[in-house]
Design a protein around this motif. Structure first.
Motif, PDB file in Angstrom:
ATOM      1  N   SER A 255      19.509  32.379 -52.418  1.00  0.00           N
ATOM      2  CA  SER A 255      18.439  32.057 -51.686  1.00  0.00           C
ATOM      3  C   SER A 255      18.506  31.316 -50.329  1.00  0.00           C
ATOM      4  O   SER A 255      17.383  31.017 -50.312  1.00  0.00           O
ATOM      5  CB  SER A 255      17.490  32.793 -52.749  1.00  0.00           C
ATOM      6  OG  SER A 255      17.537  30.888 -53.828  1.00  0.00           O
TER       7      SER A 255
ATOM      8  N   HIS B 112      15.442  39.020 -37.940  1.00  0.00           N
ATOM      9  CA  HIS B 112      16.582  39.049 -39.485  1.00  0.00           C
ATOM     10  C   HIS B 112      17.283  38.073 -38.994  1.00  0.00           C
ATOM     11  O   HIS B 112      17.523  37.265 -40.203  1.00  0.00           O
ATOM     12  CB  HIS B 112      17.313  40.481 -39.011  1.00  0.00           C
ATOM     13  CG  HIS B 112      18.490  40.291 -40.332  1.00  0.00           C
ATOM     14  ND1 HIS B 112      20.067  39.826 -39.732  1.00  0.00           N
ATOM     15  CD2 HIS B 112      17.984  41.048 -41.309  1.00  0.00           C
ATOM     16  CE1 HIS B 112      20.055  40.201 -40.885  1.00  0.00           C
ATOM     17  NE2 HIS B 112      19.713  40.878 -41.949  1.00  0.00           N
TER      18      HIS B 112
ATOM     19  N   HIS C 257      29.106  36.741 -49.595  1.00  0.00           N
ATOM     20  CA  HIS C 257      28.148  36.365 -48.214  1.00  0.00           C
ATOM     21  C   HIS C 257      28.870  35.074 -47.639  1.00  0.00           C
ATOM     22  O   HIS C 257      29.705  34.264 -48.028  1.00  0.00           O
ATOM     23  CB  HIS C 257      26.664  36.395 -49.758  1.00  0.00           C
ATOM     24  CG  HIS C 257      26.118  36.237 -48.657  1.00  0.00           C
ATOM     25  ND1 HIS C 257      25.284  34.525 -47.921  1.00  0.00           N
ATOM     26  CD2 HIS C 257      24.934  36.188 -48.326  1.00  0.00           C
ATOM     27  CE1 HIS C 257      23.561  34.858 -47.369  1.00  0.00           C
ATOM     28  NE2 HIS C 257      23.590  36.344 -47.814  1.00  0.00           N
ATOM     29  N   VAL C 258      27.829  35.377 -46.476  1.00  0.00           N
ATOM     30  CA  VAL C 258      28.181  34.784 -45.070  1.00  0.00           C
ATOM     31  C   VAL C 258      27.599  33.183 -45.979  1.00  0.00           C
ATOM     32  O   VAL C 258      28.414  32.313 -45.036  1.00  0.00           O
ATOM     33  CB  VAL C 258      27.440  35.420 -44.040  1.00  0.00           C
ATOM     34  CG1 VAL C 258      25.685  34.334 -44.643  1.00  0.00           C
ATOM     35  CG2 VAL C 258      27.568  34.165 -42.550  1.00  0.00           C
ATOM     36  N   ARG C 259      27.183  33.211 -46.383  1.00  0.00           N
ATOM     37  CA  ARG C 259      26.593  31.142 -46.700  1.00  0.00           C
ATOM     38  C   ARG C 259      27.914  30.609 -47.878  1.00  0.00           C
ATOM     39  O   ARG C 259      28.314  29.763 -48.274  1.00  0.00           O
ATOM     40  CB  ARG C 259      25.559  31.464 -48.129  1.00  0.00           C
ATOM     41  CG  ARG C 259      24.435  31.605 -47.596  1.00  0.00           C
ATOM     42  CD  ARG C 259      22.711  31.204 -47.213  1.00  0.00           C
ATOM     43  NE  ARG C 259      21.872  30.635 -46.893  1.00  0.00           N
ATOM     44  CZ  ARG C 259      20.711  31.799 -46.970  1.00  0.00           C
ATOM     45  NH1 ARG C 259      20.280  32.112 -48.144  1.00  0.00           N
ATOM     46  NH2 ARG C 259      20.336  31.092 -46.154  1.00  0.00           N
TER      47      ARG C 259
ATOM     48  N   LEU D 123      15.349  35.027 -40.352  1.00  0.00           N
ATOM     49  CA  LEU D 123      15.533  35.126 -41.917  1.00  0.00           C
ATOM     50  C   LEU D 123      16.286  34.222 -42.555  1.00  0.00           C
ATOM     51  O   LEU D 123      16.483  33.743 -43.594  1.00  0.00           O
ATOM     52  CB  LEU D 123      14.666  36.603 -41.788  1.00  0.00           C
ATOM     53  CG  LEU D 123      13.741  36.611 -41.930  1.00  0.00           C
ATOM     54  CD1 LEU D 123      13.231  38.546 -42.498  1.00  0.00           C
ATOM     55  CD2 LEU D 123      12.544  36.072 -42.857  1.00  0.00           C
ATOM     56  N   ALA D 124      17.664  34.549 -42.267  1.00  0.00           N
ATOM     57  CA  ALA D 124      19.512  34.754 -43.201  1.00  0.00           C
ATOM     58  C   ALA D 124      18.970  32.907 -42.802  1.00  0.00           C
ATOM     59  O   ALA D 124      19.817  32.238 -43.663  1.00  0.00           O
ATOM     60  CB  ALA D 124      19.804  35.145 -42.204  1.00  0.00           C
ATOM     61  N   LEU D 125      18.502  32.258 -42.121  1.00  0.00           N
ATOM     62  CA  LEU D 125      18.965  31.322 -41.469  1.00  0.00           C
ATOM     63  C   LEU D 125      17.301  30.325 -42.165  1.00  0.00           C
ATOM     64  O   LEU D 125      17.373  29.545 -42.447  1.00  0.00           O
ATOM     65  CB  LEU D 125      18.657  30.294 -40.401  1.00  0.00           C
ATOM     66  CG  LEU D 125      20.099  30.877 -39.540  1.00  0.00           C
ATOM     67  CD1 LEU D 125      20.097  30.641 -37.980  1.00  0.00           C
ATOM     68  CD2 LEU D 125      20.883  29.805 -39.643  1.00  0.00           C
ATOM     69  N   GLY D 126      16.828  30.742 -42.823  1.00  0.00           N
ATOM     70  CA  GLY D 126      15.716  30.159 -43.081  1.00  0.00           C
ATOM     71  C   GLY D 126      14.244  30.627 -42.550  1.00  0.00           C
ATOM     72  O   GLY D 126      13.537  29.335 -43.417  1.00  0.00           O
TER      73      GLY D 126
ATOM     74  N   PRO E 177      20.024  45.373 -38.249  1.00  0.00           N
ATOM     75  CA  PRO E 177      20.983  44.334 -38.159  1.00  0.00           C
ATOM     76  C   PRO E 177      21.218  43.517 -39.916  1.00  0.00           C
ATOM     77  O   PRO E 177      21.817  43.271 -40.340  1.00  0.00           O
ATOM     78  CB  PRO E 177      19.383  43.409 -37.787  1.00  0.00           C
ATOM     79  CG  PRO E 177      18.391  44.263 -37.539  1.00  0.00           C
ATOM     80  CD  PRO E 177      18.626  45.108 -37.353  1.00  0.00           C
ATOM     81  N   GLY E 178      20.018  44.344 -41.258  1.00  0.00           N
ATOM     82  CA  GLY E 178      20.702  43.875 -42.430  1.00  0.00           C
ATOM     83  C   GLY E 178      21.620  44.406 -43.092  1.00  0.00           C
ATOM     84  O   GLY E 178      22.167  43.874 -43.840  1.00  0.00           O
TER      85      GLY E 178
ATOM     86  N   PRO F 157      20.943  28.529 -48.504  1.00  0.00           N
ATOM     87  CA  PRO F 157      22.431  27.527 -47.704  1.00  0.00           C
ATOM     88  C   PRO F 157      22.556  27.273 -49.238  1.00  0.00           C
ATOM     89  O   PRO F 157      21.823  26.560 -49.793  1.00  0.00           O
ATOM     90  CB  PRO F 157      21.782  26.426 -46.975  1.00  0.00           C
ATOM     91  CG  PRO F 157      20.323  26.828 -46.528  1.00  0.00           C
ATOM     92  CD  PRO F 157      19.885  27.276 -47.551  1.00  0.00           C
TER      93      PRO F 157
END
Lengths: 431, 431
Positions: A140, B31, A178-180, B34-37, A229-230, A142
């Motif tokens: 949820s 999108h 996951h990209v993180r 959002l992934a970057l927060g 995109p998702g 970084p």
């Protein structure tokens, strides 16, 4: 081309850690961690790498920059759900940490990814494991910065967004993706690979080669249906950027691989292998790998009593790179028709002097170049030599079919019959 | 080689934004944010780009993902200290924001970097401007995520760690340079460059070409004395990774540049130019640029009344790429002796068909290839054609000498006499 999407994908993505490369780079990690905002870090390694002294040396360097550093040899070679949970528990007991350093091979780096994930984001390991084995939950927020310091010139785990693990109760190899999970920084210092035994250089080098060659031949990004995109995944198929890394990695391997196996003290060859590993990692970390890597999971996972040279002798194992390599010649004979020119281009990159294999049928050139290399660097002559026979084919195919994430980037649609053919023809690779 | 360091550098570094490339990529930014927060973002652009409709379209897409988005046309073409402070003030009044999107050329992207810096880290602009002009302060924490969406195929600002600005009271062009200024993500969507006039494609394309060629010929990283970790800069000299990007960018330019200038509707050529710009940016963002870029600062800064085609006519200007291009042939004639083979290799990449220029002396081949290209794409015939004469040489040299950060990556040590020779010989490039 066998693909004809109605609405072809037009977008590709590319991500990579920052990189510090060269002899001496591992002595500067304290400075890099400060720049990443860390003050108290956990150095994750395994017992074998710990014995080389490098993890303590890296920790000392970090302390020299005024940070706190704790070293855990908590990585299990080939991580399991149990080993990752134990590593996270041990880290929690000694925490909190605001940064992580992994010193080791793919197992140490993947363990550090999992520890960082569990301590940064909370929850249980199985929450994050890819569905359907786990709940496939995305982190949820970084994670804390992770600096990856590879000690084997192979895995590319420093570049990737995945942590590979065995779920013991289910006897399945799966991952968290996951990209993180991608490390913030990769520190590639060829000095750390100096003590690598010849057998490890050979197996890990075949992992590099297959990263490059599978990325290079991966299903092209534009051959997929357009994604929302998702729906985008880090592995998007071959593309102009991954192609560039793969080509360059293959050229470096053509120059340095045999020399590095023959003479581990050749600094030029060792530097080129480290660079090739990094380049191939930057390529496949975005394009993806396919059939040889999918086959490697059951080949490594179902080992009975093979004990390769250069690796610890306490447990039987087929090293990852070797497991990947053993079906590569036959896999690329099978993928040939998806893009003959690309397969021949790869053969040219890997065998720039055009050896005798070039007299063969076009589809047999690349398999021949690979078989020559396998023999020259002392790889086993096929699956039979590591303990598998005709009776194991169905079992190996069943295991490979579970790797649908990887098979999705195969340049030809692949079924059980295709894999059975590849595996059967890989039982013995040369006469 | 003219360098012989006592203790040669063995380490190079590499950093880059994540990348999303291709037609349609600009529609997915919500999108990605959002992934970057991010939840409430500022879209920074300039008035000219605003008129294309793209910034509003991007903002609408972001809102479609459930985020708030505010659009400011607060970027001044060629940012100044005053324009950056005004942009930050306007952002502060409409803030807070937890993410930034730049839609535009280098000016918009650099303005967004400065706004992000000032709103994320506090303080005054001059605190961060490079010493000795400003206080050279480093940001104390990571900035909010910045997504850069270039609309000209040139600047590479989406890849770099620098914000270029004019300090008006001091009449000097300088910058803010820190690794935290690098955008988190570059979204390169060739559709956004479709309306680019031919003259802009030509100038911006020469910027791409010089990024690639200056990186490729930059002083090699291993020719410097070994640096302490705190002394490392993002621009570390040519190295195996920047070389790869530069080579590939030059090959793409050889294929697409003349076509893209002649016919802006050629989608293949436009895509190749966008890819070349990205690749060159990823190269020079780590290796650095040198003499042509140093010369470009005073050539653009001291313009009197030149009005190029394809650009707004309200103010006189020499576009950045044109300013870089005009001394490039002579700069590379002068750098030739630092590494003749590299200069010839570049000429081969840019002129793979080996045109008539190859009959010349080796040192004259690359300058000839560049002069042919400049003429073919409609660039002015030297500095004279944009309003400079013999009497301006000292002034231009004085301005170029202020760019010591750039001149530090020149492959030959460069003094006032060298620059005066290059500038004088650049007054007229062909008969």
């Amino acid at each position: 081309m066998t693909w004809s999407p109605a609405n072809p994908e037009s977008v590709f993505t590319y991500g990579a850690p920052a990189l510090k490369f060269g002899a001496g780079a591992a002595d500067e990690i304290g400075h890099d961690l400060l720049a990443l905002g860390a003050r108290r870090v956990l150095v994750v390694t395994d017992a074998g790498v710990l014995a080389t002294g490098w993890p303590e040396r890296v920790a000392e360097g970090i302390r020299g920059s005024g940070l706190e550093a704790v070293v855990h040899d908590s990585a299990h070679v080939e991580p399991t759900d149990a080993s990752l949970v134990a590593a996270a528990d041990r880290a929690r007991a000694d925490g909190p940490f605001d940064g992580y350093v992994a010193v080791g091979g793919g197992s140490s780096i993947d363990t550090a990814k999992a520890v960082d994930l569990l301590l940064s984001d909370g929850g249980d390991l199985m929450d994050y494991v890819n569905a359907p084995v786990g709940a496939g939950r995305a982190p949820s927020r970084p994670l804390a910065p992770l600096v990856a310091v590879p000690t084997t010139t192979g895995t590319g785990a420093e570049s990737t967004t995945i942590c590979v693990l065995d779920v013991l109760a289910l006897k399945v190899k799966t991952g968290i993706s996951h990209v993180r999970l991608r490390p913030s920084l990769a520190v590639v210092d060829p000095r750390l690979t100096a003590s690598q035994p010849s057998g490890v250089t050979a197996s890990a080098g075949m992992d590099i080669l297959c990263h490059a060659l599978e990325s290079w031949t991966a299903r092209p990004f534009a051959s997929y249906e357009r994604k929302q995109p998702g729906e985008r995944v880090p592995y998007c198929g071959s593309n102009p950027i991954s192609d560039m890394w793969s080509e360059r990695a293959m050229s470096l391997l053509a120059k340095a691989f045999r020399t590095a196996v023959r003479d581990g003290s050749d600094e030029g060859a060792r530097g080129d292998m480290a660079l090739a590993a990094t380049f191939a990692g930057l390529g496949f970390g975005n394009a993806g790998v396919h059939v040889p890597h999918a086959n490697a999971y059951p080949i490594a996972g179902r080992v009975r009593d093979f004990h390769p040279e250069g690796y610890p002798h306490d447990e039987p194992m087929v090293p990852h790179g070797m497991a990947v390599a053993l079906t590569a010649p036959e896999a690329f004979r099978w993928t040939f028709e998806a893009d003959p020119e690309r397969h021949l281009a790869a053969a040219r990159l890997l065998d720039p002097e055009h050896g005798p294999r070039w007299a063969a049928e076009p589809r047999d050139v690349l398999p021949g170049v690979l078989a020559d290399l396998l023999r020259d660097i002392g790889m086993p002559n096929g699956l039979h030599a590591v303990g598998y026979g005709e009776g194991d084919v169905d079992d190996l195919v069943e295991g490979a079919l579970k790797q649908q994430r990887l098979l999705a980037t195969s340049p030809r649609e692949v079924g059980a019959g295709d894999l059975a053919g590849i595996v059967t023809r890989s039982l013995q690779l040369w006469d």
